[in-house]
Design an enzyme around this catalytic site. Structure first.
Site, mmCIF file in Angstrom:
data_model
loop_
_atom_site.group_PDB
_atom_site.id
_atom_site.type_symbol
_atom_site.label_atom_id
_atom_site.label_comp_id
_atom_site.label_asym_id
_atom_site.label_seq_id
_atom_site.Cartn_x
_atom_site.Cartn_y
_atom_site.Cartn_z
ATOM 1 N N PRO A 1 39.078 19.690 -26.821
ATOM 2 C CA PRO A 1 39.534 20.326 -26.286
ATOM 3 C C PRO A 1 38.513 20.664 -25.683
ATOM 4 O O PRO A 1 36.802 21.298 -26.428
ATOM 5 C CB PRO A 1 40.546 20.822 -26.383
ATOM 6 C CG PRO A 1 39.552 21.470 -27.829
ATOM 7 C CD PRO A 1 39.297 20.498 -28.738
ATOM 8 N N ARG B 1 38.214 21.816 -21.458
ATOM 9 C CA ARG B 1 38.805 22.328 -20.643
ATOM 10 C C ARG B 1 39.461 23.199 -21.227
ATOM 11 O O ARG B 1 39.305 24.779 -20.433
ATOM 12 C CB ARG B 1 39.599 21.676 -19.691
ATOM 13 C CG ARG B 1 40.206 22.521 -18.137
ATOM 14 C CD ARG B 1 40.983 22.214 -17.000
ATOM 15 N NE ARG B 1 40.522 20.760 -17.592
ATOM 16 C CZ ARG B 1 39.761 19.688 -16.199
ATOM 17 N NH1 ARG B 1 39.450 20.825 -15.202
ATOM 18 N NH2 ARG B 1 39.546 18.672 -15.711
ATOM 19 N N ARG C 1 33.901 21.205 -8.170
ATOM 20 C CA ARG C 1 35.295 20.598 -8.086
ATOM 21 C C ARG C 1 36.672 21.042 -6.904
ATOM 22 O O ARG C 1 37.359 19.889 -6.594
ATOM 23 C CB ARG C 1 36.788 21.444 -9.418
ATOM 24 C CG ARG C 1 35.327 20.646 -10.624
ATOM 25 C CD ARG C 1 36.136 21.939 -11.859
ATOM 26 N NE ARG C 1 37.625 20.895 -12.107
ATOM 27 C CZ ARG C 1 38.929 20.722 -12.358
ATOM 28 N NH1 ARG C 1 39.710 21.945 -11.065
ATOM 29 N NH2 ARG C 1 39.160 19.971 -12.374
ATOM 30 N N CYS D 1 25.789 23.665 3.833
ATOM 31 C CA CYS D 1 26.319 23.109 5.230
ATOM 32 C C CYS D 1 27.221 22.098 4.975
ATOM 33 O O CYS D 1 26.473 20.233 5.292
ATOM 34 C CB CYS D 1 24.828 22.678 6.096
ATOM 35 S SG CYS D 1 24.183 24.001 6.385
ATOM 36 N N GLU D 2 29.022 21.772 4.867
ATOM 37 C CA GLU D 2 29.476 20.791 5.049
ATOM 38 C C GLU D 2 30.667 21.203 5.132
ATOM 39 O O GLU D 2 31.283 21.973 4.755
ATOM 40 C CB GLU D 2 28.684 20.452 3.272
ATOM 41 C CG GLU D 2 29.622 19.044 3.170
ATOM 42 C CD GLU D 2 28.902 17.698 2.259
ATOM 43 O OE1 GLU D 2 27.727 18.054 2.442
ATOM 44 O OE2 GLU D 2 29.916 16.696 1.668
ATOM 45 N N TYR E 1 33.727 23.171 -16.400
ATOM 46 C CA TYR E 1 33.473 22.060 -14.815
ATOM 47 C C TYR E 1 33.080 22.779 -13.911
ATOM 48 O O TYR E 1 32.934 22.123 -13.236
ATOM 49 C CB TYR E 1 33.853 20.610 -14.915
ATOM 50 C CG TYR E 1 34.511 19.543 -15.866
ATOM 51 C CD1 TYR E 1 33.707 19.114 -16.798
ATOM 52 C CD2 TYR E 1 36.109 20.563 -16.525
ATOM 53 C CE1 TYR E 1 34.370 18.606 -18.105
ATOM 54 C CE2 TYR E 1 36.657 19.491 -17.836
ATOM 55 C CZ TYR E 1 35.193 18.766 -18.706
ATOM 56 O OH TYR E 1 36.148 18.815 -19.656
HETATM 57 N N1 LLP Z 1 36.162 14.143 -24.823
HETATM 58 C C1 LLP Z 1 35.809 13.079 -24.408
HETATM 59 C C2 LLP Z 1 35.483 11.866 -24.991
HETATM 60 C C3 LLP Z 1 35.615 13.450 -22.849
HETATM 61 O O1 LLP Z 1 35.707 12.588 -22.148
HETATM 62 C C4 LLP Z 1 36.529 14.469 -22.345
HETATM 63 C C5 LLP Z 1 35.747 15.164 -20.973
HETATM 64 C C6 LLP Z 1 36.478 15.120 -23.773
HETATM 65 C C7 LLP Z 1 37.016 15.302 -25.044
HETATM 66 C C8 LLP Z 1 36.908 16.468 -22.935
HETATM 67 O O2 LLP Z 1 38.439 17.286 -22.423
HETATM 68 P P1 LLP Z 1 39.572 18.240 -21.272
HETATM 69 O O3 LLP Z 1 40.070 19.145 -23.046
HETATM 70 O O4 LLP Z 1 37.705 19.288 -20.981
HETATM 71 O O5 LLP Z 1 40.319 17.642 -21.062
HETATM 72 N N2 LLP Z 1 34.821 16.844 -14.584
HETATM 73 C C9 LLP Z 1 35.914 17.525 -14.808
HETATM 74 C C10 LLP Z 1 36.499 16.681 -15.652
HETATM 75 C C11 LLP Z 1 35.847 15.548 -16.640
HETATM 76 C C12 LLP Z 1 36.538 15.382 -18.382
HETATM 77 C C13 LLP Z 1 35.499 14.005 -18.757
HETATM 78 N N3 LLP Z 1 36.275 13.757 -20.453
HETATM 79 C C14 LLP Z 1 36.921 17.753 -14.341
HETATM 80 O O6 LLP Z 1 36.060 18.993 -13.513
HETATM 81 O O7 LLP Z 1 37.799 18.527 -13.619
#
Ligand code: LLP
Length: 473
Positions: free
Chosen positions: A326, A328, A365, A396-397, A425
Site C-alpha cells: 500500500p 496512499r 492531483r 499562472c494557469e 502523491y
Molecule cells: N504497487 C505498485 C506496483 C504501484 O504501481 C502502486 C501505485 C502501488 C503499489 C501503490 O498504490 P496505492 O496503494 O498508493 O494505491 N499518482 C496517482 C497514483 C499513482 C499510483 C501509482 N502506482 C495519484 O495521485 O492518484
C-alpha cells in the site's frame, strides 16, 4: 457509510473531525476512512490542532504553505496493515510501503521502524530508502524501464528486483552472469510482474491491472518467462507480483487477483522455480470527501488474506509468503497542507474565487486527475460553512484550482486554509512550476513539531542553472 448530520449550511470544519468509521476490531478508526489525521482536535482558541500542535501557530513559526504530517496516523496505518496480515493469514507476511506516495528520509525511517518493507521505483527512491536504513531483503525495486545504472545499484545493494519486461530480464541475466564470473556466488532475487487482466473502477491514469497497460508481462508470456528463468541459475525467481490500480474501494478485484496469481504460482512451481512469495500490490482507497466510503485497512487485508488462502486451497498449494504494498492508504490521511488565504475575486452571478499561496506545484492531483479535496479554515473551526467558493492556486494557469465549490465560512486574507488528505502523491509529484519554492514539512506528535523537509529557497531554485560562457562575455 458514516454521515455528518449537519446540513452543508450549518456544518462547520469541526464536523469533519467526526468523519471516520470505527469499524476495526480494536474499535480504533482506520486512517484511510478518516478525513483528518487521527490526532486532529479543535482547541480552546477554536483552532485546528494536529499532533497536539496549533496549526495557526505552526504556520506562524514554519511559514506557509506547510505540509503537516501526523506521526500517529502514519504509524497507526502501518500497524493496522502489519497486525491484520498477522491475524488473517496463516503463512508468513510482509507489508511494504509503496514509497512513490511520499518518499523522503523521515517518512521512510518511520515506516522502517514500524517493521514494513519498501517498494521503490527508481534509483532515487532506492537511494533514499538505503539512507533510511532499509535492508536488501526488505526492499523491492519496481519499474517498467529501469536503466542499467539503476539495475547495477540494485545489484550492489542486493535488493529484490521486480522484473517487468523482457529487456530487463535479459539485462539482468547478463549483469548477473558478469557478477558470477567475477566471483559473486549469490543469485539475484527476482520477482516477476504480470498484468493480471483485471478491470477496476478508478481513474484511467491510475489503473494498471487491465491488459492494455504498460506494466508487466502479459499473461500469455508466462510460460516463456518461466522457461527462460528456469535456465538462469544466476537469477533466483522468488515470486510473482501484480497490482490492479489505485484509489480502489471495491474488494472483488482483489479476490479475482488472488485466483490469477495463485494459478500462475502453481505454473511457476511446475517449472521448478523456487517461488515462495506472492505480492498482491496496493490500491486501497481513502476518504477524500464525506461521500467516499472505502473499506477499512483491516477489511481489505482480511479480504486479500481470505482470497489467497481459498485460492491456494483450491489449487492444492502451500501458502506462499503474502506481500502487499500500500501507498496512499498508509500516508494520505496523515497529512494536511496549510495555506494562507490571499486575494479574493467575486465574479457576479458565477463564482467567488479565494486564492492561496500554493496550488498545482505542491498538489498537482486536482489538475492531473480532477481529484476532489475538502478544506477547512483552521483558525475558525466552528464557524458555519455558509459560502460556496472556488479555492484557486497562485500559478499562472486557469486550471490551477485546488477545490471547486468548496463549502467554507466567510474568509479574509490571512486566514489559514487547510486542505485535507494531502499525504499521498502531493509532495512526491510536486514541482517548481512558476519557480515556486516547495513548502516545508513538519512532523507533529504529542505537541512537538520538527522540520523533516526544509522549505526550498530561491537559491535552491537556481542551484542547477549554469550560464554558458558565451552568454556572459
Ligand atoms: N504497487 C505498485 C506496483 C504501484 O504501481 C502502486 C501505485 C502501488 C503499489 C501503490 O498504490 P496505492 O496503494 O498508493 O494505491 N499518482 C496517482 C497514483 C499513482 C499510483 C501509482 N502506482 C495519484 O495521485 O492518484
Amino acid at each position: 457509510m458514516v454521515t455528518i448530520s449537519a446540513t452543508p449550511s450549518s456544518r462547520s470544519g469541526a464536523d469533519y473531525l467526526r468523519l471516520a468509521n470505527a469499524s476495526t476490531a480494536s474499535g480504533q478508526p482506520s486512517p484511510n476512512q478518516s478525513l483528518l489525521p487521527l490526532s486532529a482536535r479543535v482547541n480552546a482558541h477554536d483552532h485546528l490542532e494536529v499532533g497536539g500542535c496549533d496549526v495557526k501557530a505552526l504556520v506562524e513559526q514554519y511559514g506557509s504553505p506547510l505540509y503537516i504530517l501526523d506521526e500517529t496516523t502514519l504509524r497507526t496505518a502501518c500497524q493496522q496493515y502489519r497486525d491484520a496480515l498477522k491475524q488473517y493469514y496463516a503463512g508468513p507476511t510482509l507489508a511494504i510501503y509503496a514509497s512513490k506516495a511520499w518518499n523522503c528520509w523521515a517518512v521512510d525511517a518511520i515506516v522502517k521502524q514500524e517493521g514494513l518493507g519498501i517498494d521503490v521505483v527508481s534509483g532515487g527512491e532506492l537511494f533514499t530508502a538505503i539512507k533510511a536504513g532499509f535492508s536488501a531483503e526488505q526492499t523491492y525495486f519496481h519499474g517498467n524501464n529501469k536503466s542499467r545504472e539503476e539495475l547495477l545499484l540494485a545489484l550492489e545493494m542486493g535488493c529484490n528486483i521486480v522484473a517487468d519486461n523482457w529487456l530487463e530480464l535479459r539485462t539482468l541475466a547478463e549483469l548477473a552472469q558478469a557478477r558470477a564470473q567475477s566471483g559473486e556466488t549469490k543469485p539475484v532475487p527476482v520477482m516477476l510482474r504480470f498484468t493480471p487482466g483485471i478491470e477496476c473502477h478508478t481513474h484511467e491514469y491510475i489503473r494498471t491491472g487491465h491488459l492494455d497497460s504498460k506494466f508487466g508481462f502479459d499473461p500469455e508470456q508466462q510460460q516463456a518467462v518461466f522457461e527462460f528463468l528456469s535456465q538462469q541459475p544466476q537469477l533466483r525467481c522468488i515470486g510473482l507480483h501484480a497490482h490492479i490500480g489505485s484509489q480502489i474501494f471495491e474488494l472483488q478485484p482483489h479476490h479475482d487477483l488472488a485466483e490469477v496469481l495463485v494459478r500462475a504460482f502453481g505454473e511457476a512451481q511446475a517449472h521448478g522455480l523456487p517461488v515462495s512469495q506472492l505480492n498482491v500490490g496496493g490500491g486501497l482507497g481513502i476518504r477524500y470527501t464525506e461521500s467516499d466510503d472505502p473499506p477499512s485497512i483491516e477489511t481489505w487485508v482480511k479480504q486479500v488474506c481470505d482470497a489467497l488462502t481459498a485460492a491456494c486451497e483450491a489449487h492444492g498449494l502451500a501458502l506462499p509468503q503474502l506481500i502487499c504494498e500500500p501507498g496512499r492508504s498508509l500516508i494520505a490521511s496523515a497529512c494536511v497542507t496549510a495555506y494562507t488565504i490571499g486575494s479574493q475575486k467575486e465574479v457576479p452571478g458565477i463564482r467567488k474565487y479565494i486564492t492561496v499561496d500554493g496550488g498545482m506545484s505542491d498538489n498537482p492531483r486536482p489538475i492531473t486527475y480532477e481529484s476532489v479535496y475538502r478544506a477547512i479554515v483552521a483558525n475558525r473551526m466552528s464557524a458555519p460553512q455558509t459560502e460556496t467558493v472556488t479555492v484557486a492556486g497562485k500559478h499562472c494557469e486557469s486550471g490551477d484550482v485546488l477545490i471547486k465549490d468548496a463549502q467554507l465560512p466567510p474568509t479574509e486574507p490571512g486566514d489559514i486554509l487547510v486542505v485535507l488528505g494531502t499525504g499521498a502523491y502531493n509532495y512526491s509529484m510536486s514541482s517548481n512550476y512558476n519557480r515556486l519554492t516547495r513548502p516545508a514539512g513538519v512532523l507533529v506528535q504529542g505537541g512537538e513539531a520538527e522540520v523533516f523537509l526544509e522549505r526550498e529557497t530561491y537559491a535552491d531554485l537556481i542551484r542547477f542553472d549554469r550560464l554558458p560562457e558565451r552568454l556572459s562575455r
